[in-house]
Write an enzyme that holds these catalytic residues in place. Structure first.
Site, PDB file in Angstrom:
ATOM      1  N   ASP A 169       0.542  -1.141  -0.233  1.00 25.53           N
ATOM      2  CA  ASP A 169       0.008   0.163   0.044  1.00 25.53           C
ATOM      3  C   ASP A 169       0.599   1.393  -0.225  1.00 25.53           C
ATOM      4  O   ASP A 169       1.930   1.306   0.794  1.00 25.53           O
ATOM      5  CB  ASP A 169      -0.954   0.057   0.709  1.00 25.53           C
ATOM      6  CG  ASP A 169      -0.163  -0.012   2.722  1.00 25.53           C
ATOM      7  OD1 ASP A 169       1.424  -1.004   2.662  1.00 25.53           O
ATOM      8  OD2 ASP A 169      -0.596  -0.726   3.369  1.00 25.53           O
ATOM      9  N   ASP A 186      -8.501  -2.189  14.094  1.00 25.79           N
ATOM     10  CA  ASP A 186     -10.166  -2.043  13.598  1.00 25.79           C
ATOM     11  C   ASP A 186     -10.111  -3.555  12.283  1.00 25.79           C
ATOM     12  O   ASP A 186     -10.473  -3.637  12.020  1.00 25.79           O
ATOM     13  CB  ASP A 186      -9.544  -1.253  12.820  1.00 25.79           C
ATOM     14  CG  ASP A 186      -9.397  -0.860  11.408  1.00 25.79           C
ATOM     15  OD1 ASP A 186      -8.338  -1.723  11.039  1.00 25.79           O
ATOM     16  OD2 ASP A 186      -9.147   0.582  10.531  1.00 25.79           O
ATOM     17  N   HIS A 245      -8.020  -4.603  10.154  1.00 26.98           N
ATOM     18  CA  HIS A 245      -7.452  -4.448   8.545  1.00 26.98           C
ATOM     19  C   HIS A 245      -6.466  -4.901   7.785  1.00 26.98           C
ATOM     20  O   HIS A 245      -5.244  -5.342   8.401  1.00 26.98           O
ATOM     21  CB  HIS A 245      -7.501  -2.794   7.678  1.00 26.98           C
ATOM     22  CG  HIS A 245      -5.944  -1.792   8.635  1.00 26.98           C
ATOM     23  ND1 HIS A 245      -6.307  -0.844   9.349  1.00 26.98           N
ATOM     24  CD2 HIS A 245      -4.567  -2.311   8.532  1.00 26.98           C
ATOM     25  CE1 HIS A 245      -5.138  -0.039   9.762  1.00 26.98           C
ATOM     26  NE2 HIS A 245      -4.214  -1.999   9.152  1.00 26.98           N
ATOM     27  N   GLU A 264     -10.111  -1.715   4.730  1.00 29.19           N
ATOM     28  CA  GLU A 264     -10.304  -1.170   6.222  1.00 29.19           C
ATOM     29  C   GLU A 264     -11.534  -2.331   6.164  1.00 29.19           C
ATOM     30  O   GLU A 264     -12.116  -3.090   4.888  1.00 29.19           O
ATOM     31  CB  GLU A 264     -10.965  -0.423   5.625  1.00 29.19           C
ATOM     32  CG  GLU A 264      -9.683   1.124   6.181  1.00 29.19           C
ATOM     33  CD  GLU A 264      -9.125   1.070   7.271  1.00 29.19           C
ATOM     34  OE1 GLU A 264      -9.078   0.050   7.785  1.00 29.19           O
ATOM     35  OE2 GLU A 264      -8.522   2.509   7.222  1.00 29.19           O
TER      36      GLU A 264
HETATM   37  C1  F6R Z   1       1.400  -0.442   5.810  1.00 32.23           C
HETATM   38  C2  F6R Z   1       0.346  -2.520   6.381  1.00 32.23           C
HETATM   39  C3  F6R Z   1      -0.394  -2.288   7.086  1.00 32.23           C
HETATM   40  C4  F6R Z   1      -0.139  -2.911   8.611  1.00 32.23           C
HETATM   41  C5  F6R Z   1      -1.092  -2.426   9.982  1.00 32.23           C
HETATM   42  C6  F6R Z   1       0.374  -3.098  11.459  1.00 32.23           C
HETATM   43  O1  F6R Z   1       1.321  -1.331   5.068  1.00 32.23           O
HETATM   44  O2  F6R Z   1      -0.272  -3.480   5.691  1.00 32.23           O
HETATM   45  O3  F6R Z   1      -1.760  -3.262   7.446  1.00 32.23           O
HETATM   46  O4  F6R Z   1       0.381  -4.323   8.708  1.00 32.23           O
HETATM   47  O5  F6R Z   1      -1.559  -0.935   9.986  1.00 32.23           O
HETATM   48  O6  F6R Z   1       0.704  -1.343  11.221  1.00 32.23           O
HETATM   49  P1  F6R Z   1       1.639  -1.404  12.702  1.00 32.23           P
HETATM   50  O7  F6R Z   1       2.750  -2.681  12.805  1.00 32.23           O
HETATM   51  O8  F6R Z   1       2.407   0.129  12.417  1.00 32.23           O
HETATM   52  O9  F6R Z   1       0.719  -1.609  13.893  1.00 32.23           O
END
Ligand code: F6R
Length: 243
Positions: free
Chosen positions: A67, A136, A138, A143
């Protein structure tokens, strides 16, 4: 699903790096799907160390990151390319053309997403996808409410995600972009193998809902339970609400 619970977030990263290295040793042209975020930092640190200590040669792998924010490009310091370059790409020997990244700063975002999806297909699909999980539920930036069949596309970020990510934007939610591009759940599900990492007590609730709840559109990660080859690696804190 295979579940591994380890002491702390560093051990989670070390274990993930070991598993990824094993797959690269088996297939030097591995197509590796990558994620960003805090959970990934110890993972990239361990992977860099394995590569630089010549335990594994990653110079012929191909990478596809999940992403990027709209309207960020490679140069934006809060962007995900910047993160990846800092933690992985600049530290290992990998040809630039082997690194694939969504560009959130182009006029035609739909075309950008279609091209990315085609590029994944042309490379034979993702062999191994690394994932984190948001509070959440995701995965990537898919989302709650995302379809299980979704493909790479532009999405609106939830308030909870923008709040969580504001820590990278001087703590100001207003500075966090409202939109992003993400590889879809359908595309992620087509990966041959998936490794999901979660660490820290802030993930304990969602990890419990993901692992013990039913498959639910409102918890995008729950779709992963249908995948045939998924390993979930948790630290004790993230696993603290499991029975
Ligand atoms: C970002 C991604 C997100 C993160 C998620 C957890 O490339 O794929 O889904 O893996 O937001 O982020 P952290 O590790 O910062 O809690």
């Amino acid at each position: 699903m295979k579940l591994i619970i380890l002491k702390d977030y560093k051990d989670v990263g070390t274990k993930a790096a070991e598993l990824v290295s094993k797959d690269i040793i088996k297939n030097k042209n591995l197509v590796l799907g990558l994620a960003t975020g805090e959970t990934m930092i110890p993972f990239y640190r361990s992977l860099v160390s394995l590569i630089n200590n010549k335990k594994v040669d990653a110079s012929e792998i191909k990478t596809f990151n999940l992403d990027e924010y709209v309207v960020f490009d490679k140069k934006n310091k809060n962007g995900y390319y910047y993160f990846m370059n800092k933690h992985l790409f600049s530290k290992i020997r990998i040809p630039a053309e082997n690194i694939n990244f969504l560009n959130g700063n182009v006029k035609n975002l739909d075309l950008e997403c279609r091209n990315y999806e085609n590029s994944i297909k042309k490379n034979g699909g993702i062999d191994l996808q690394i994932l984190g999980i948001g509070r959440d539920g995701h995965i990537g930036f898919n989302e709650p409410g995302s379809s299980s069949k979704s493909r790479t596309r532009e999405v609106l970020l939830s308030r909870i995600t923008r709040k969580d990510n504001s820590r990278f934007f001087d703590g100001k939610i207003s500075k966090v972009p409202k939109k992003a591009l993400t590889v879809g759940i359908g595309t992620i599900m087509k990966s041959k193998k998936i490794i999901l990492l979660a660490s820290g007590v802030s993930k304990a609730k969602i990890v419990h809902r993901f692992l013990h709840g039913s498959i639910d559109k409102n918890i995008p990660a729950s779709f992963l339970k249908k995948h045939r080859n998924i390993t979930v690696i948790l630290d004790k804190e993230a696993a603290s609400e499991l029975d």
